[in-house]
Write a protein that holds these residues in place. Sequence first.
Motif, PDB file in Angstrom:
ATOM      1  N   PHE A  52       0.949  -1.191   0.022  1.00  0.00           N
ATOM      2  CA  PHE A  52      -0.047   0.107  -0.007  1.00  0.00           C
ATOM      3  C   PHE A  52       0.872   1.218  -0.241  1.00  0.00           C
ATOM      4  CE2 PHE A  52      -2.091   3.302   2.505  1.00  0.00           C
ATOM      5  CZ  PHE A  52      -3.402   3.665   1.634  1.00  0.00           C
ATOM      6  N   ASP A  53       0.651   1.893  -1.049  1.00  0.00           N
ATOM      7  CA  ASP A  53       1.364   3.445  -1.283  1.00  0.00           C
ATOM      8  C   ASP A  53       0.854   4.403  -0.384  1.00  0.00           C
ATOM      9  OD1 ASP A  53       2.773   5.625  -2.060  1.00  0.00           O
ATOM     10  OD2 ASP A  53       3.039   4.829  -3.811  1.00  0.00           O
ATOM     11  N   ILE A  54       1.515   4.846   0.910  1.00  0.00           N
ATOM     12  CA  ILE A  54       0.926   5.655   1.757  1.00  0.00           C
ATOM     13  C   ILE A  54       0.714   7.066   1.037  1.00  0.00           C
ATOM     14  CG2 ILE A  54       1.497   4.526   3.644  1.00  0.00           C
ATOM     15  CD1 ILE A  54       3.751   6.432   4.343  1.00  0.00           C
ATOM     16  N   ASN A  55       1.511   7.322  -0.099  1.00  0.00           N
ATOM     17  CA  ASN A  55       1.462   8.796  -0.828  1.00  0.00           C
ATOM     18  C   ASN A  55       0.303   8.767  -1.802  1.00  0.00           C
ATOM     19  OD1 ASN A  55       3.927   9.722   0.557  1.00  0.00           O
ATOM     20  ND2 ASN A  55       5.014   8.386  -0.799  1.00  0.00           N
ATOM     21  N   THR A  56       0.104   7.595  -2.514  1.00  0.00           N
ATOM     22  CA  THR A  56      -0.960   7.671  -3.492  1.00  0.00           C
ATOM     23  C   THR A  56      -2.176   7.055  -3.264  1.00  0.00           C
ATOM     24  OG1 THR A  56      -0.345   5.895  -4.777  1.00  0.00           O
ATOM     25  CG2 THR A  56       1.052   8.051  -5.218  1.00  0.00           C
ATOM     26  N   GLY A  57      -2.249   5.997  -2.157  1.00  0.00           N
ATOM     27  CA  GLY A  57      -3.378   5.332  -1.822  1.00  0.00           C
ATOM     28  C   GLY A  57      -3.606   4.094  -2.626  1.00  0.00           C
ATOM     29  N   SER A  58      -2.408   4.000  -3.780  1.00  0.00           N
ATOM     30  CA  SER A  58      -2.751   2.781  -4.578  1.00  0.00           C
ATOM     31  C   SER A  58      -2.178   1.358  -3.872  1.00  0.00           C
ATOM     32  CB  SER A  58      -1.777   2.979  -6.013  1.00  0.00           C
ATOM     33  OG  SER A  58      -0.340   3.269  -5.561  1.00  0.00           O
ATOM     34  N   LYS A  59      -2.423   0.351  -4.426  1.00  0.00           N
ATOM     35  CA  LYS A  59      -2.109  -1.000  -4.007  1.00  0.00           C
ATOM     36  C   LYS A  59      -1.852  -2.061  -4.913  1.00  0.00           C
ATOM     37  CE  LYS A  59      -6.220  -1.701  -2.064  1.00  0.00           C
ATOM     38  NZ  LYS A  59      -7.265  -2.117  -1.422  1.00  0.00           N
ATOM     39  N   GLU A  60      -0.710  -2.522  -4.635  1.00  0.00           N
ATOM     40  CA  GLU A  60      -0.246  -3.590  -5.687  1.00  0.00           C
ATOM     41  C   GLU A  60      -0.234  -4.917  -4.721  1.00  0.00           C
ATOM     42  OE1 GLU A  60       4.271  -4.666  -7.581  1.00  0.00           O
ATOM     43  OE2 GLU A  60       3.814  -2.932  -6.643  1.00  0.00           O
ATOM     44  N   ARG A  61      -0.747  -5.946  -5.581  1.00  0.00           N
ATOM     45  CA  ARG A  61      -0.681  -7.450  -4.801  1.00  0.00           C
ATOM     46  C   ARG A  61       0.532  -8.237  -5.311  1.00  0.00           C
ATOM     47  NH1 ARG A  61      -6.321  -9.693  -4.020  1.00  0.00           N
ATOM     48  NH2 ARG A  61      -6.031  -7.617  -2.887  1.00  0.00           N
ATOM     49  N   ILE A  62       1.313  -8.569  -4.100  1.00  0.00           N
ATOM     50  CA  ILE A  62       2.647  -9.080  -4.228  1.00  0.00           C
ATOM     51  C   ILE A  62       2.618 -10.547  -3.933  1.00  0.00           C
ATOM     52  CG2 ILE A  62       3.905  -7.130  -3.797  1.00  0.00           C
ATOM     53  CD1 ILE A  62       4.506  -7.934  -1.004  1.00  0.00           C
ATOM     54  N   TRP A  63       1.233 -11.096  -3.209  1.00  0.00           N
ATOM     55  CA  TRP A  63       1.325 -12.588  -2.974  1.00  0.00           C
ATOM     56  C   TRP A  63      -0.159 -12.847  -2.822  1.00  0.00           C
ATOM     57  CZ3 TRP A  63      -1.038 -15.178   1.114  1.00  0.00           C
ATOM     58  CH2 TRP A  63      -1.069 -16.492   0.938  1.00  0.00           C
ATOM     59  N   GLU A  64      -0.823 -13.902  -3.263  1.00  0.00           N
ATOM     60  CA  GLU A  64      -1.984 -14.594  -3.024  1.00  0.00           C
ATOM     61  C   GLU A  64      -2.165 -15.781  -3.018  1.00  0.00           C
ATOM     62  OE1 GLU A  64      -5.866 -12.646  -5.155  1.00  0.00           O
ATOM     63  OE2 GLU A  64      -5.242 -13.916  -6.499  1.00  0.00           O
ATOM     64  N   SER A  65      -3.036 -16.361  -2.284  1.00  0.00           N
ATOM     65  CA  SER A  65      -3.358 -17.847  -1.930  1.00  0.00           C
ATOM     66  C   SER A  65      -3.658 -18.500  -3.242  1.00  0.00           C
ATOM     67  CB  SER A  65      -4.297 -17.985  -0.778  1.00  0.00           C
ATOM     68  OG  SER A  65      -4.569 -19.232  -0.822  1.00  0.00           O
ATOM     69  N   ASP A  66      -3.278 -19.785  -3.492  1.00  0.00           N
ATOM     70  CA  ASP A  66      -3.798 -20.615  -4.576  1.00  0.00           C
ATOM     71  C   ASP A  66      -5.383 -20.595  -4.309  1.00  0.00           C
ATOM     72  OD1 ASP A  66      -4.524 -23.464  -5.280  1.00  0.00           O
ATOM     73  OD2 ASP A  66      -2.922 -23.182  -6.128  1.00  0.00           O
ATOM     74  N   LYS A  67      -5.782 -20.705  -5.378  1.00  0.00           N
ATOM     75  CA  LYS A  67      -7.569 -20.572  -5.368  1.00  0.00           C
ATOM     76  C   LYS A  67      -7.971 -21.994  -5.597  1.00  0.00           C
ATOM     77  CE  LYS A  67      -7.781 -15.905  -7.072  1.00  0.00           C
ATOM     78  NZ  LYS A  67      -8.088 -15.023  -8.069  1.00  0.00           N
ATOM     79  N   GLU A  68      -7.236 -22.929  -6.352  1.00  0.00           N
ATOM     80  CA  GLU A  68      -8.050 -24.118  -6.766  1.00  0.00           C
ATOM     81  C   GLU A  68      -7.976 -25.119  -6.174  1.00  0.00           C
ATOM     82  OE1 GLU A  68      -9.337 -23.927  -9.881  1.00  0.00           O
ATOM     83  OE2 GLU A  68      -8.663 -21.854  -9.956  1.00  0.00           O
ATOM     84  N   LYS A  69      -6.703 -25.361  -5.379  1.00  0.00           N
ATOM     85  CA  LYS A  69      -6.476 -26.816  -4.381  1.00  0.00           C
ATOM     86  C   LYS A  69      -6.096 -26.407  -3.128  1.00  0.00           C
ATOM     87  CE  LYS A  69      -3.923 -31.069  -3.944  1.00  0.00           C
ATOM     88  NZ  LYS A  69      -2.977 -31.790  -4.796  1.00  0.00           N
ATOM     89  N   TYR A  70      -5.554 -25.078  -2.761  1.00  0.00           N
ATOM     90  CA  TYR A  70      -5.110 -24.827  -1.558  1.00  0.00           C
ATOM     91  C   TYR A  70      -5.657 -23.930  -0.835  1.00  0.00           C
ATOM     92  CZ  TYR A  70      -1.339 -28.556  -2.515  1.00  0.00           C
ATOM     93  OH  TYR A  70      -0.605 -29.504  -2.991  1.00  0.00           O
ATOM     94  N   PHE A  71      -5.383 -23.789   0.650  1.00  0.00           N
ATOM     95  CA  PHE A  71      -5.790 -22.518   1.221  1.00  0.00           C
ATOM     96  C   PHE A  71      -4.430 -22.280   1.967  1.00  0.00           C
ATOM     97  CE2 PHE A  71      -7.188 -20.670   5.285  1.00  0.00           C
ATOM     98  CZ  PHE A  71      -7.984 -19.685   5.027  1.00  0.00           C
ATOM     99  N   GLU A  72      -3.993 -20.965   1.584  1.00  0.00           N
ATOM    100  CA  GLU A  72      -2.688 -20.467   2.371  1.00  0.00           C
ATOM    101  C   GLU A  72      -2.903 -19.208   3.029  1.00  0.00           C
ATOM    102  OE1 GLU A  72       0.617 -21.114  -0.932  1.00  0.00           O
ATOM    103  OE2 GLU A  72      -0.970 -20.628  -1.897  1.00  0.00           O
ATOM    104  N   THR A  73      -2.068 -18.884   4.216  1.00  0.00           N
ATOM    105  CA  THR A  73      -2.379 -17.664   4.900  1.00  0.00           C
ATOM    106  C   THR A  73      -0.956 -17.090   5.160  1.00  0.00           C
ATOM    107  OG1 THR A  73      -2.367 -18.912   6.949  1.00  0.00           O
ATOM    108  CG2 THR A  73      -4.591 -18.303   5.750  1.00  0.00           C
ATOM    109  N   VAL A  74      -0.749 -15.945   5.308  1.00  0.00           N
ATOM    110  CA  VAL A  74       0.058 -15.115   5.924  1.00  0.00           C
ATOM    111  C   VAL A  74       0.320 -15.417   7.366  1.00  0.00           C
ATOM    112  CG1 VAL A  74       1.411 -13.063   6.302  1.00  0.00           C
ATOM    113  CG2 VAL A  74       0.453 -13.547   3.920  1.00  0.00           C
ATOM    114  N   VAL A  75       1.380 -15.755   7.760  1.00  0.00           N
ATOM    115  CA  VAL A  75       1.307 -16.113   9.285  1.00  0.00           C
ATOM    116  C   VAL A  75       2.368 -14.929   9.847  1.00  0.00           C
ATOM    117  CG1 VAL A  75       2.422 -17.627  10.975  1.00  0.00           C
ATOM    118  CG2 VAL A  75       1.141 -18.643   8.984  1.00  0.00           C
ATOM    119  N   ALA A  76       3.642 -14.754   9.342  1.00  0.00           N
ATOM    120  CA  ALA A  76       4.542 -13.506  10.087  1.00  0.00           C
ATOM    121  C   ALA A  76       5.416 -13.131   9.165  1.00  0.00           C
ATOM    122  CB  ALA A  76       5.270 -14.459  11.476  1.00  0.00           C
TER     123      ALA A  76
END
Length: 219
Positions: A43-67
């Motif tokens: 999240f760019d605090i100057n412009t408010g824009s967002k860029e996705r750098i990681w996302e869980s697999d949607k087809e077979k797995y469920f992934e989460t950010v832990v730390a």
Amino acid sequence: MLRRTAMGTYVIAKVNKQDESTYLLLNGMGATPEGNVPFLDLFDINTGSKERIWESDKEKYFETVVALMSDKIDGDLPLDQLKILTSKESKTENTQYYLQIWPEKKQVQITNFPHPYPQLASLYKEMIRYQRKDGVQLTAKLYLPPGYDQSKDGPLPCLVWSYPGEFKSKDAAGQVRGSPNEFSGIGATSPLLWLARGFAILSGPTIPIVGEGDVEAND
């Protein structure tokens, strides 16, 4: 996300990308009509824009950010040195932990836990969707015993495990919660223990009590 300082305190993690902007890490569960798809955004605090750098697999797995693992660096964190601990599971595979390493976005498995109850490893799990008479879209998780064959075994006794909830709108009541790809954890009081007795389990069928506007949601 927060990071740990050399003093042992926690502050908001700031990330830089070799430009003049400052970024924060936004960790979300990613609710969708098909279930949760967790993500990590810059999240760019100057412009408010967002860029996705990681996302869980949607087809077979469920992934989460832990730390956030690269949290002992003083000052802003360089994006090309980012390390994130994530968990990964599926309907049949128990949770394992991985390091996500930038800039290659390399994934390194760091655990190899055995299946906690191999006798139920091949249980059948399905997220089912259905509509109530008043139009509310509902969901539930259906579990069938390992090796069950409807044509050979016939109908099963079914244990329904649920509790009503209060909502202020039909849309909120019908929102899909969780993920169809989550591993089925079985605790000492879990209804899934009845799978070993040959029961089908209908877990968490939503029983919404809707009170829209000034109407109180109560039973």
